[in-house]
Scaffold this motif. Structure first.
Motif, PDB file in Angstrom:
ATOM      1  N   GLN A 139       0.213   5.479 -12.678  1.00  0.00           N
ATOM      2  CA  GLN A 139      -1.043   4.641 -12.684  1.00  0.00           C
ATOM      3  C   GLN A 139      -0.838   3.484 -11.930  1.00  0.00           C
ATOM      4  O   GLN A 139       0.225   2.880 -12.223  1.00  0.00           O
TER       5      GLN A 139
ATOM      6  N   ALA B  20      -5.462   4.817  -9.556  1.00  0.00           N
ATOM      7  CA  ALA B  20      -5.563   3.649  -9.079  1.00  0.00           C
ATOM      8  C   ALA B  20      -6.787   2.799  -9.147  1.00  0.00           C
ATOM      9  O   ALA B  20      -7.945   3.421  -9.035  1.00  0.00           O
TER      10      ALA B  20
ATOM     11  N   ALA C 282       2.147   1.707  -3.589  1.00  0.00           N
ATOM     12  CA  ALA C 282       1.072   2.157  -4.279  1.00  0.00           C
ATOM     13  C   ALA C 282       0.975   3.686  -4.029  1.00  0.00           C
ATOM     14  O   ALA C 282       0.903   4.406  -5.190  1.00  0.00           O
ATOM     15  N   HIS C 283       0.973   4.132  -2.969  1.00  0.00           N
ATOM     16  CA  HIS C 283       0.758   5.586  -2.788  1.00  0.00           C
ATOM     17  C   HIS C 283       1.691   6.420  -3.092  1.00  0.00           C
ATOM     18  O   HIS C 283       1.621   7.471  -3.752  1.00  0.00           O
TER      19      HIS C 283
ATOM     20  N   LEU D  80       1.781   6.718  -7.058  1.00  0.00           N
ATOM     21  CA  LEU D  80       0.718   7.602  -7.477  1.00  0.00           C
ATOM     22  C   LEU D  80       1.380   9.023  -7.196  1.00  0.00           C
ATOM     23  O   LEU D  80       1.124   9.740  -8.168  1.00  0.00           O
ATOM     24  N   LYS D  81       1.814   9.077  -6.221  1.00  0.00           N
ATOM     25  CA  LYS D  81       2.449  10.605  -6.030  1.00  0.00           C
ATOM     26  C   LYS D  81       3.758  10.832  -7.036  1.00  0.00           C
ATOM     27  O   LYS D  81       3.864  12.031  -7.423  1.00  0.00           O
TER      28      LYS D  81
ATOM     29  N   ALA E 203      -8.133   1.318  -1.865  1.00  0.00           N
ATOM     30  CA  ALA E 203      -8.077   2.069  -3.060  1.00  0.00           C
ATOM     31  C   ALA E 203      -8.985   3.233  -3.291  1.00  0.00           C
ATOM     32  O   ALA E 203      -9.087   3.793  -4.346  1.00  0.00           O
ATOM     33  N   GLN E 204      -9.909   3.145  -2.369  1.00  0.00           N
ATOM     34  CA  GLN E 204     -10.947   4.389  -2.197  1.00  0.00           C
ATOM     35  C   GLN E 204     -10.392   5.710  -2.483  1.00  0.00           C
ATOM     36  O   GLN E 204      -9.435   6.177  -1.601  1.00  0.00           O
ATOM     37  N   ASP E 205     -11.145   6.286  -3.384  1.00  0.00           N
ATOM     38  CA  ASP E 205     -10.553   7.592  -3.559  1.00  0.00           C
ATOM     39  C   ASP E 205      -8.863   7.932  -4.035  1.00  0.00           C
ATOM     40  O   ASP E 205      -8.589   9.125  -3.920  1.00  0.00           O
ATOM     41  N   LEU E 206      -8.464   6.976  -4.441  1.00  0.00           N
ATOM     42  CA  LEU E 206      -7.176   7.165  -5.015  1.00  0.00           C
ATOM     43  C   LEU E 206      -7.074   7.478  -6.692  1.00  0.00           C
ATOM     44  O   LEU E 206      -7.615   6.516  -7.234  1.00  0.00           O
ATOM     45  N   ASP E 207      -6.791   8.840  -6.793  1.00  0.00           N
ATOM     46  CA  ASP E 207      -6.776   9.029  -8.229  1.00  0.00           C
ATOM     47  C   ASP E 207      -5.600   8.249  -9.056  1.00  0.00           C
ATOM     48  O   ASP E 207      -4.673   8.529  -8.635  1.00  0.00           O
TER      49      ASP E 207
ATOM     50  N   LEU F   6       0.730  -1.238   0.004  1.00  0.00           N
ATOM     51  CA  LEU F   6      -0.053   0.033   0.107  1.00  0.00           C
ATOM     52  C   LEU F   6       0.838   1.320   0.009  1.00  0.00           C
ATOM     53  O   LEU F   6       0.646   2.227  -0.636  1.00  0.00           O
TER      54      LEU F   6
END
Length: 250
Positions: free
Chosen positions: A29, A50, A20-21, A24-25, A44-48, A17
């Motif tokens: 993708q 992902a 993934a964060h 994304l930063k 994954a909720q609200d992760l632009d 996790l």
């Protein structure tokens, strides 16, 4: 240019996790894959950028379906982080075959299956594989016959991948975390073990999930374009001390 896409397995928590964060930063993708549907959905909720994909990496059929869905969603695959893993600790003589196979199925079979399914796409993008092993794969310790052996095999399969896929521009590297303050580690490390690790690690502390993620993201990126076949211990110097801890022998 389209954003690069990374697949991270075991992405519902912990190092996966955090990776993934961070990716994304850094503009990637991310296809977040895990077998824990509930935790993965929340993570994954609200992760632009992902998307979650539920999959047990030890199941060839599920891996095939998941990789097809990922390619359909993102169109390409530039990096694969094989992070999914399980840990079962105990004396060798008390480790039954079911426990052995449970560990091998996820930790080793999963790396093989996901990597194999992703290779055609990685050849197209000249992408990267990053496999997550452990210092338990670099140095023997008690209570880890299945876990340590699985991680040693992950180290070797990484070298196989680097040797075979280099001519296609695909890089393969392995990260071996030392003690990291994850929920999994804290669930199995007693206070006695925690204190012993602090004494034995040259940096005198556990690592963080973020620190491991930084190494993973670097190896996935073009900044590591001439790095392949390497085994990197991100462990605060613990592997260099080379001596097992008495607290881990019971």
């Amino acid at each position: 240019m389209s954003r690069k896409t990374a697949l991270v397995t075991g992405a519902a928590r912990g190092i996966g996790l955090a990776t993934a964060h961070l990716m994304l930063k850094r503009g990637w993708q991310v296809a977040m894959l895990d077998r824990d549907a509930e935790e993965l959905t929340l993570a994954a909720q609200d992760l632009d950028g992902a998307k979650p994909f539920v999959c047990d990496v030890s199941d060839p059929g599920q891996v095939e379906v998941a990789l097809s869905a990922i390619l359909e969603s993102f169109g390409q695959l530039d990096a694969v982080v094989n992070n999914a893993g399980v840990a079962m600790f105990g004396p060798m003589e008390e480790t039954d075959f079911e426990a052995w196979r449970t560990v091998m199925a996820t930790n080793l079979d999963g790396v093989f299956l996901v990597s194999q399914a992703a290779i055609p796409s990685l050849k197209q993008t000249r992408g990267a594989l990053v496999n997550i092993a452990s210092i338990s794969g670099l140095r023997a310790s008690t209570l880890r016959v299945a876990y340590g052996t699985s991680k040693a095999a992950v180290i070797h399969i990484t070298k196989q991948q680097a040797a075979e896929l280099g001519e296609f521009g695909v890089r393969a590297n392995c990260v071996c975390p030392g003690p990291v303050r994850t929920k999994l580690a804290m669930a199995v490390h007693s206070q006695d073990i925690i204190e012993a690790y602090h004494d034995a690690i040259p940096l005198n502390r556990y690592g963080s999930e973020q620190e491991i993620a930084e190494v993973i993201e670097f190896l996935c990126s073009d900044r590591a374009s001439y790095v392949t076949g390497q085994i990197i211990a991100s462990d605060g110097g613990f592997e260099s001390t080379g001596i097992g801890l008495p607290s881990l022998r019971t």
